[in-house]
Design a protein around this motif. Sequence first.
Motif, PDB file in Angstrom:
ATOM      1  N   UNK A  87       0.820  -1.216   0.000  1.00  9.82           N
ATOM      2  CA  UNK A  87       0.000   0.000   0.000  1.00  9.82           C
ATOM      3  C   UNK A  87       0.855   1.266   0.000  1.00  9.82           C
ATOM      4  N   UNK A  88       2.004   1.216   0.677  1.00  8.02           N
ATOM      5  CA  UNK A  88       2.850   2.399   0.797  1.00  8.02           C
ATOM      6  C   UNK A  88       4.150   2.275   0.012  1.00  8.02           C
ATOM      7  N   UNK A  89       4.167   1.440  -1.010  1.00  9.52           N
ATOM      8  CA  UNK A  89       5.343   1.380  -1.878  1.00  9.52           C
ATOM      9  C   UNK A  89       5.356   2.600  -2.796  1.00  9.52           C
ATOM     10  N   UNK A  90       6.455   2.789  -3.505  1.00  8.38           N
ATOM     11  CA  UNK A  90       6.735   4.080  -4.125  1.00  8.38           C
ATOM     12  C   UNK A  90       5.720   4.482  -5.197  1.00  8.38           C
ATOM     13  N   UNK A  91       5.353   3.568  -6.079  1.00 13.12           N
ATOM     14  CA  UNK A  91       4.390   3.925  -7.130  1.00 13.12           C
ATOM     15  C   UNK A  91       3.019   4.212  -6.525  1.00 13.12           C
ATOM     16  N   UNK A  92       2.631   3.423  -5.544  1.00 14.32           N
ATOM     17  CA  UNK A  92       1.330   3.627  -4.918  1.00 14.32           C
ATOM     18  C   UNK A  92       1.265   5.016  -4.254  1.00 14.32           C
ATOM     19  N   UNK A  93       2.339   5.421  -3.597  1.00 10.92           N
ATOM     20  CA  UNK A  93       2.372   6.758  -2.996  1.00 10.92           C
ATOM     21  C   UNK A  93       2.307   7.846  -4.064  1.00 10.92           C
ATOM     22  N   UNK A  94       3.049   7.640  -5.149  1.00 13.68           N
ATOM     23  CA  UNK A  94       3.066   8.640  -6.222  1.00 13.68           C
ATOM     24  C   UNK A  94       1.693   8.781  -6.873  1.00 13.68           C
ATOM     25  N   UNK A  96      -1.253   8.225  -5.504  1.00 18.36           N
ATOM     26  CA  UNK A  96      -2.144   8.950  -4.591  1.00 18.36           C
ATOM     27  C   UNK A  96      -1.854  10.449  -4.614  1.00 18.36           C
ATOM     28  N   UNK A  97      -0.578  10.802  -4.606  1.00 22.76           N
ATOM     29  CA  UNK A  97      -0.206  12.220  -4.584  1.00 22.76           C
ATOM     30  C   UNK A  97      -0.698  12.933  -5.839  1.00 22.76           C
ATOM     31  N   UNK A  98      -0.494  12.312  -6.989  1.00 23.62           N
ATOM     32  CA  UNK A  98      -0.902  12.947  -8.251  1.00 23.62           C
ATOM     33  C   UNK A  98      -2.414  13.052  -8.346  1.00 23.62           C
ATOM     34  N   UNK A  99      -3.115  11.988  -7.996  1.00 20.72           N
ATOM     35  CA  UNK A  99      -4.574  12.013  -8.116  1.00 20.72           C
ATOM     36  C   UNK A  99      -5.200  12.966  -7.097  1.00 20.72           C
ATOM     37  N   UNK A 100      -4.631  13.069  -5.911  1.00 21.11           N
ATOM     38  CA  UNK A 100      -5.161  14.001  -4.913  1.00 21.11           C
ATOM     39  C   UNK A 100      -5.044  15.436  -5.402  1.00 21.11           C
ATOM     40  N   UNK A 101      -3.986  15.725  -6.146  1.00 18.20           N
ATOM     41  CA  UNK A 101      -3.754  17.092  -6.594  1.00 18.20           C
ATOM     42  C   UNK A 101      -4.420  17.403  -7.927  1.00 18.20           C
ATOM     43  N   UNK A 102      -4.331  16.469  -8.877  1.00 13.74           N
ATOM     44  CA  UNK A 102      -4.806  16.733 -10.231  1.00 13.74           C
ATOM     45  C   UNK A 102      -6.149  16.083 -10.560  1.00 13.74           C
ATOM     46  N   UNK A 103      -6.512  15.066  -9.803  1.00 11.28           N
ATOM     47  CA  UNK A 103      -7.803  14.419 -10.024  1.00 11.28           C
ATOM     48  C   UNK A 103      -7.996  13.963 -11.451  1.00 11.28           C
ATOM     49  N   UNK A 104      -9.116  14.358 -12.055  1.00 15.51           N
ATOM     50  CA  UNK A 104      -9.453  13.927 -13.409  1.00 15.51           C
ATOM     51  C   UNK A 104      -8.699  14.698 -14.486  1.00 15.51           C
ATOM     52  N   UNK A 105      -7.891  15.688 -14.083  1.00 17.97           N
ATOM     53  CA  UNK A 105      -7.135  16.463 -15.065  1.00 17.97           C
ATOM     54  C   UNK A 105      -5.937  15.693 -15.631  1.00 17.97           C
ATOM     55  N   UNK A 106      -5.608  14.553 -15.047  1.00 14.36           N
ATOM     56  CA  UNK A 106      -4.499  13.744 -15.538  1.00 14.36           C
ATOM     57  C   UNK A 106      -4.852  12.266 -15.428  1.00 14.36           C
TER      58      UNK A 106
END
Length: 318
Positions: A87-94, A96-106
């Motif tokens: 759950x907290x491996x590197x891609x999974x963290x990345x 979450x970070x991108x989707x939390x910030x950009x949502x449906x824009x990316x």
Amino acid sequence: MRRLRSGKIRDLVRETSLGVDDLIYPMFVDETTDSSVDISSMPGIQRLPLDKVVDDAKEAADLGIPALVLFGIPKHKDAVGTCSHGEDDIVQQAVRSIKEDLGKDMVVITDVCMCEYTDHGHCGIVDMDTEDVLNDPTLDILGKIATSHVEAGADIVAPSGMMDGMIGAIRNSLDENHFENTPIMSYAAKYTSAFYGPFREAADSGFQFGDRSTYQMDPANSNEAIREAELDILEGADIIMVKPALPYLDIIYRIKNEFKMPTAAYNVSGEYSMLKAAAEKGWLDEKLVMYESLLSIKRAGADMILTYFAKDLARMLK
């Protein structure tokens, strides 16, 4: 024929168009560093720490690029890729970070493979006595990786390991975990290519013994690509990919015409680096050869292009 080659008339009769909407931007997120690391063999591309990933994704989004594909470099590697599906491996963290910030824009796509996470560098479980890459024992792990990526928020998963049956195994895992609406972009026709060299520096994914010829395709074969694509479609692939792109334009053309499926092509690291190197020498005009190369991939039948030139082309088109 020359009557249609002047001024705006030339634009009116153009058969193929290349736009920002066609681009997918590859990104490398590195758990082993606190600062961006230049990739020497890929000028302009970096391995990013987790706290820089969102900024890079935002830059791509601001340029109009609709999608990115994530590759992870973990701190810990072992024989079975333990740090690939937590759950907290590197891609999974990345993700979450991108989707939390950009949502449906990316649109966030994740590479699903084991080579970045294993200490031997192969794309599956290895019998260390024989050094054989084991197909079926790898499938369960690929299913876990894909599901963990989607749980973190990935929009599309892109399995690249070329294990037989991997699409079916991933589709089953996603469906069992109620992610039946998540598309799979399959690296269906992935060749054993010498053009991957710079990527192995970028993703720290070089193999420690042998090669990948027992599971990646022979560059001499074309009909085999059709069989691979058909099997993946039957197992549930939604998008079919050809990798590399420029040396395999005939394969892109054949697959697109045979299946009429959404088709992706990966303009790989070696294709990028050779044009960058020639441009640095002053032998080629970088912008013109970049555009011509990517246009040829689109003309061959690709609906989307994974390319390290994504941001450069987007700036040029703006």
